[in-house]
Design a protein around this motif. Structure first.
Motif, PDB file in Angstrom:
ATOM      1  N   PRO A  62      18.252  42.426  65.304  1.00 36.05           N
ATOM      2  CA  PRO A  62      17.934  43.465  64.318  1.00 36.05           C
ATOM      3  C   PRO A  62      17.628  42.848  62.961  1.00 36.05           C
ATOM      4  CG  PRO A  62      20.291  43.378  64.700  1.00 36.05           C
ATOM      5  CD  PRO A  62      19.659  42.429  65.681  1.00 36.05           C
ATOM      6  N   LYS A  63      16.792  43.501  62.208  1.00 35.40           N
ATOM      7  CA  LYS A  63      16.516  43.049  60.851  1.00 35.40           C
ATOM      8  C   LYS A  63      17.757  43.318  60.007  1.00 35.40           C
ATOM      9  CE  LYS A  63      11.537  43.550  60.675  1.00 35.40           C
ATOM     10  NZ  LYS A  63      10.426  44.123  59.912  1.00 35.40           N
ATOM     11  N   VAL A  64      18.009  42.438  59.071  1.00 30.66           N
ATOM     12  CA  VAL A  64      19.160  42.602  58.195  1.00 30.66           C
ATOM     13  C   VAL A  64      18.749  42.384  56.744  1.00 30.66           C
ATOM     14  CG1 VAL A  64      20.868  41.928  59.940  1.00 30.66           C
ATOM     15  CG2 VAL A  64      19.929  40.198  58.410  1.00 30.66           C
ATOM     16  N   ALA A  65      19.605  42.887  55.868  1.00 34.11           N
ATOM     17  CA  ALA A  65      19.466  42.668  54.437  1.00 34.11           C
ATOM     18  C   ALA A  65      20.846  42.300  53.927  1.00 34.11           C
ATOM     19  CB  ALA A  65      18.948  43.928  53.747  1.00 34.11           C
ATOM     20  N   TYR A  66      20.898  41.622  52.808  1.00 28.03           N
ATOM     21  CA  TYR A  66      22.169  41.238  52.198  1.00 28.03           C
ATOM     22  C   TYR A  66      22.214  41.741  50.761  1.00 28.03           C
ATOM     23  CZ  TYR A  66      22.963  38.150  56.137  1.00 28.03           C
ATOM     24  OH  TYR A  66      23.165  37.657  57.405  1.00 28.03           O
ATOM     25  N   ILE A  67      23.392  42.184  50.362  1.00 30.22           N
ATOM     26  CA  ILE A  67      23.637  42.568  48.977  1.00 30.22           C
ATOM     27  C   ILE A  67      24.598  41.538  48.392  1.00 30.22           C
ATOM     28  CG2 ILE A  67      24.654  44.271  47.422  1.00 30.22           C
ATOM     29  CD1 ILE A  67      22.099  45.283  48.616  1.00 30.22           C
ATOM     30  N   VAL A  68      24.185  40.932  47.282  1.00 31.92           N
ATOM     31  CA  VAL A  68      25.017  39.973  46.556  1.00 31.92           C
ATOM     32  C   VAL A  68      25.298  40.579  45.191  1.00 31.92           C
ATOM     33  CG1 VAL A  68      25.142  37.652  45.573  1.00 31.92           C
ATOM     34  CG2 VAL A  68      23.973  38.020  47.762  1.00 31.92           C
ATOM     35  N   LEU A  69      26.580  40.746  44.864  1.00 34.10           N
ATOM     36  CA  LEU A  69      26.961  41.310  43.573  1.00 34.10           C
ATOM     37  C   LEU A  69      27.171  40.206  42.547  1.00 34.10           C
ATOM     38  CD1 LEU A  69      29.545  44.060  44.606  1.00 34.10           C
ATOM     39  CD2 LEU A  69      27.109  44.323  44.087  1.00 34.10           C
ATOM     40  N   SER A  70      26.802  40.510  41.309  1.00 33.10           N
ATOM     41  CA  SER A  70      27.092  39.577  40.215  1.00 33.10           C
ATOM     42  C   SER A  70      28.607  39.545  40.025  1.00 33.10           C
ATOM     43  CB  SER A  70      26.404  40.028  38.926  1.00 33.10           C
ATOM     44  OG  SER A  70      26.854  41.306  38.535  1.00 33.10           O
ATOM     45  N   ARG A 111      26.381  41.929  54.610  1.00 31.09           N
ATOM     46  CA  ARG A 111      25.304  42.183  55.571  1.00 31.09           C
ATOM     47  C   ARG A 111      25.122  43.686  55.792  1.00 31.09           C
ATOM     48  NH1 ARG A 111      23.594  39.347  60.780  1.00 31.09           N
ATOM     49  NH2 ARG A 111      22.877  41.047  62.103  1.00 31.09           N
ATOM     50  N   PHE A 112      23.877  44.132  55.707  1.00 33.33           N
ATOM     51  CA  PHE A 112      23.484  45.501  56.037  1.00 33.33           C
ATOM     52  C   PHE A 112      22.499  45.413  57.195  1.00 33.33           C
ATOM     53  CE2 PHE A 112      25.293  46.219  51.984  1.00 33.33           C
ATOM     54  CZ  PHE A 112      25.439  47.584  51.763  1.00 33.33           C
ATOM     55  N   GLU A 113      22.631  46.299  58.173  1.00 30.72           N
ATOM     56  CA  GLU A 113      21.713  46.290  59.316  1.00 30.72           C
ATOM     57  C   GLU A 113      20.688  47.403  59.175  1.00 30.72           C
ATOM     58  OE1 GLU A 113      23.361  45.921  63.177  1.00 30.72           O
ATOM     59  OE2 GLU A 113      24.730  44.341  62.562  1.00 30.72           O
ATOM     60  N   GLN A 114      19.512  47.147  59.706  1.00 28.75           N
ATOM     61  CA  GLN A 114      18.434  48.122  59.607  1.00 28.75           C
ATOM     62  C   GLN A 114      18.824  49.393  60.347  1.00 28.75           C
ATOM     63  OE1 GLN A 114      14.618  46.979  61.184  1.00 28.75           O
ATOM     64  NE2 GLN A 114      13.620  47.972  59.450  1.00 28.75           N
ATOM     65  N   TYR A 115      18.603  50.508  59.702  1.00 30.63           N
ATOM     66  CA  TYR A 115      19.008  51.804  60.243  1.00 30.63           C
ATOM     67  C   TYR A 115      18.247  52.154  61.512  1.00 30.63           C
ATOM     68  CZ  TYR A 115      19.733  56.839  60.504  1.00 30.63           C
ATOM     69  OH  TYR A 115      20.030  58.097  60.926  1.00 30.63           O
ATOM     70  N   GLN A 116      16.982  51.938  61.557  1.00 29.79           N
ATOM     71  CA  GLN A 116      16.183  52.324  62.719  1.00 29.79           C
ATOM     72  C   GLN A 116      16.212  51.285  63.838  1.00 29.79           C
ATOM     73  OE1 GLN A 116      14.964  55.231  63.333  1.00 29.79           O
ATOM     74  NE2 GLN A 116      15.520  56.078  61.348  1.00 29.79           N
ATOM     75  N   ALA A 117      17.099  50.295  63.736  1.00 25.17           N
ATOM     76  CA  ALA A 117      17.325  49.299  64.799  1.00 25.17           C
ATOM     77  C   ALA A 117      16.041  48.656  65.315  1.00 25.17           C
ATOM     78  CB  ALA A 117      18.111  49.909  65.953  1.00 25.17           C
ATOM     79  N   VAL A 118      15.097  48.405  64.421  1.00 25.73           N
ATOM     80  CA  VAL A 118      13.884  47.682  64.800  1.00 25.73           C
ATOM     81  C   VAL A 118      14.288  46.240  65.038  1.00 25.73           C
ATOM     82  CG1 VAL A 118      11.611  46.907  64.027  1.00 25.73           C
ATOM     83  CG2 VAL A 118      12.407  49.217  63.490  1.00 25.73           C
ATOM     84  N   LYS A 119      13.845  45.653  66.135  1.00 25.94           N
ATOM     85  CA  LYS A 119      14.230  44.284  66.457  1.00 25.94           C
ATOM     86  C   LYS A 119      13.078  43.328  66.202  1.00 25.94           C
ATOM     87  CE  LYS A 119      17.948  45.328  69.389  1.00 25.94           C
ATOM     88  NZ  LYS A 119      19.032  44.646  69.901  1.00 25.94           N
ATOM     89  N   LYS A 176      25.297  43.986  38.498  1.00 24.69           N
ATOM     90  CA  LYS A 176      24.018  43.859  39.206  1.00 24.69           C
ATOM     91  C   LYS A 176      24.269  43.656  40.699  1.00 24.69           C
ATOM     92  CE  LYS A 176      21.460  43.608  35.452  1.00 24.69           C
ATOM     93  NZ  LYS A 176      20.720  44.760  35.027  1.00 24.69           N
ATOM     94  N   ALA A 177      23.334  44.175  41.482  1.00 28.65           N
ATOM     95  CA  ALA A 177      23.333  43.951  42.925  1.00 28.65           C
ATOM     96  C   ALA A 177      21.975  43.378  43.293  1.00 28.65           C
ATOM     97  CB  ALA A 177      23.586  45.250  43.677  1.00 28.65           C
ATOM     98  N   GLU A 178      21.990  42.264  43.965  1.00 31.11           N
ATOM     99  CA  GLU A 178      20.757  41.597  44.392  1.00 31.11           C
ATOM    100  C   GLU A 178      20.526  41.938  45.854  1.00 31.11           C
ATOM    101  OE1 GLU A 178      18.970  37.058  44.299  1.00 31.11           O
ATOM    102  OE2 GLU A 178      21.053  37.423  43.805  1.00 31.11           O
ATOM    103  N   LEU A 179      19.368  42.487  46.165  1.00 25.35           N
ATOM    104  CA  LEU A 179      19.013  42.874  47.522  1.00 25.35           C
ATOM    105  C   LEU A 179      18.064  41.832  48.090  1.00 25.35           C
ATOM    106  CD1 LEU A 179      18.797  44.807  49.946  1.00 25.35           C
ATOM    107  CD2 LEU A 179      17.167  46.154  48.601  1.00 25.35           C
ATOM    108  N   ILE A 180      18.465  41.222  49.209  1.00 25.28           N
ATOM    109  CA  ILE A 180      17.687  40.152  49.841  1.00 25.28           C
ATOM    110  C   ILE A 180      17.439  40.538  51.295  1.00 25.28           C
ATOM    111  CG2 ILE A 180      17.652  37.716  50.461  1.00 25.28           C
ATOM    112  CD1 ILE A 180      19.844  37.392  48.195  1.00 25.28           C
ATOM    113  N   PHE A 181      16.186  40.641  51.681  1.00 23.19           N
ATOM    114  CA  PHE A 181      15.827  40.947  53.065  1.00 23.19           C
ATOM    115  C   PHE A 181      15.679  39.640  53.836  1.00 23.19           C
ATOM    116  CE2 PHE A 181      14.264  44.577  50.638  1.00 23.19           C
ATOM    117  CZ  PHE A 181      14.849  45.627  51.344  1.00 23.19           C
ATOM    118  N   ASP A 182      16.126  39.633  55.094  1.00 26.27           N
ATOM    119  CA  ASP A 182      16.099  38.378  55.870  1.00 26.27           C
ATOM    120  C   ASP A 182      14.688  37.924  56.228  1.00 26.27           C
ATOM    121  OD1 ASP A 182      15.523  40.220  57.889  1.00 26.27           O
ATOM    122  OD2 ASP A 182      16.838  39.287  59.357  1.00 26.27           O
TER     123      ASP A 182
END
Length: 167
Positions: free
Chosen positions: A85-93, A72-80, A98-104
Motif C-alpha cells: 500500500p502507498k504510505v505517507a509520513y507525518i513528522v512534527l517539529s 506512518r499513515f496508510e492510503q485510505y483507498q488501499a491502492v497498491k 509544524k507538521a511535515e507531510l512526506i509521501f513515499d
C-alpha cells in the motif's frame, strides 16, 4: 634466523589479512564513467546520506529517516504499488507547531501549520495547509490526512504508537 623469518612471515600474513577484511567491508560500485563510488558516500546538499535512508526534514531542521521519526499513515483507498500500500509520513517539529507531510512515492514535501482546535469540535483539524487544501484531522477513532475535503490517508488511534502519542 629461521625462527625470525617465520615470525616476520606470520606477521606480514596477519597484516595483509586484516587489511583485506577491512576493505571487504566497504561496498562500492562503478558508474558509467568508470568512477568508483562508495555506498554511503552520497551526501546531498544538506549533508543527508540518501543511500542510508536519510533525507532533510524541514520540520526537524536535520537529516532524518522518516520511518524512525515520523508517523506512518496508510492510503485510505488501499491502492497498491508494487504489492504494497502507498504510505505517507507525518513528522512534527520539536515544538509541534509544524507538521511535515512526506509521501513515499514523491520527493515533494508539504508543510502544514498547527491549527487552533476548538473544544467540542467532533472533527477537529490539528494541522492545515490552505494553499494545497491539506488537513490532518481526527474523527471516527483515527487521524486523517485530507485533501480538498477528501480522505486520502489514515492512522488509527493507538495508545502505544499512534499519531496521538506525538501530539
Amino acid at each position: 634466523m629461521k625462527k625470525e623469518f617465520l615470525m616476520i612471515a606470520a606477521f606480514t600474513l596477519l597484516v595483509v589479512s586484516c587489511h583485506q577484511l577491512q576493505t571487504s567491508d566497504v561496498k562500492s560500485s562503478t558508474n558509467s564513467q568508470g568512477e568508483v563510488k562508495v555506498v554511503g558516500d552520497d551526501k546531498d546538499t544538506k549533508g543527508c546520506v540518501g543511500s542510508a535512508g536519510y533525507r532533510w526534514s524541514v520540520a526537524k531542521n536535520k537529516c532524518i529517516r522518516v520511518w524512525e521519526e515520523g508517523t506512518r499513515f496508510e492510503q485510505y483507498q488501499a491502492v497498491k504499488t508494487n504489492g504494497r500500500p502507498k504510505v505517507a509520513y507525518i513528522v512534527l517539529s520539536d515544538d509541534k507547531s509544524k507538521a511535515e507531510l512526506i509521501f513515499d512515492d514523491s520527493d515533494k514535501i508539504f508543510l502544514l501549520s498547527k491549527a487552533k482546535v476548538t473544544s467540542g469540535d467532533n472533527k477537529p483539524v490539528y494541522y492545515q495547509n490552505e494553499e494545497y487544501e491539506l488537513e490532518i484531522r481526527f474523527r471516527q477513532n483515527a487521524f486523517w490526512i485530507t485533501r480538498e475535503n477528501k480522505d486520502i490517508y489514515f492512522n488509527e488511534y493507538s495508545e502505544k504508537d499512534g499519531f496521538n502519542t506525538k501530539l
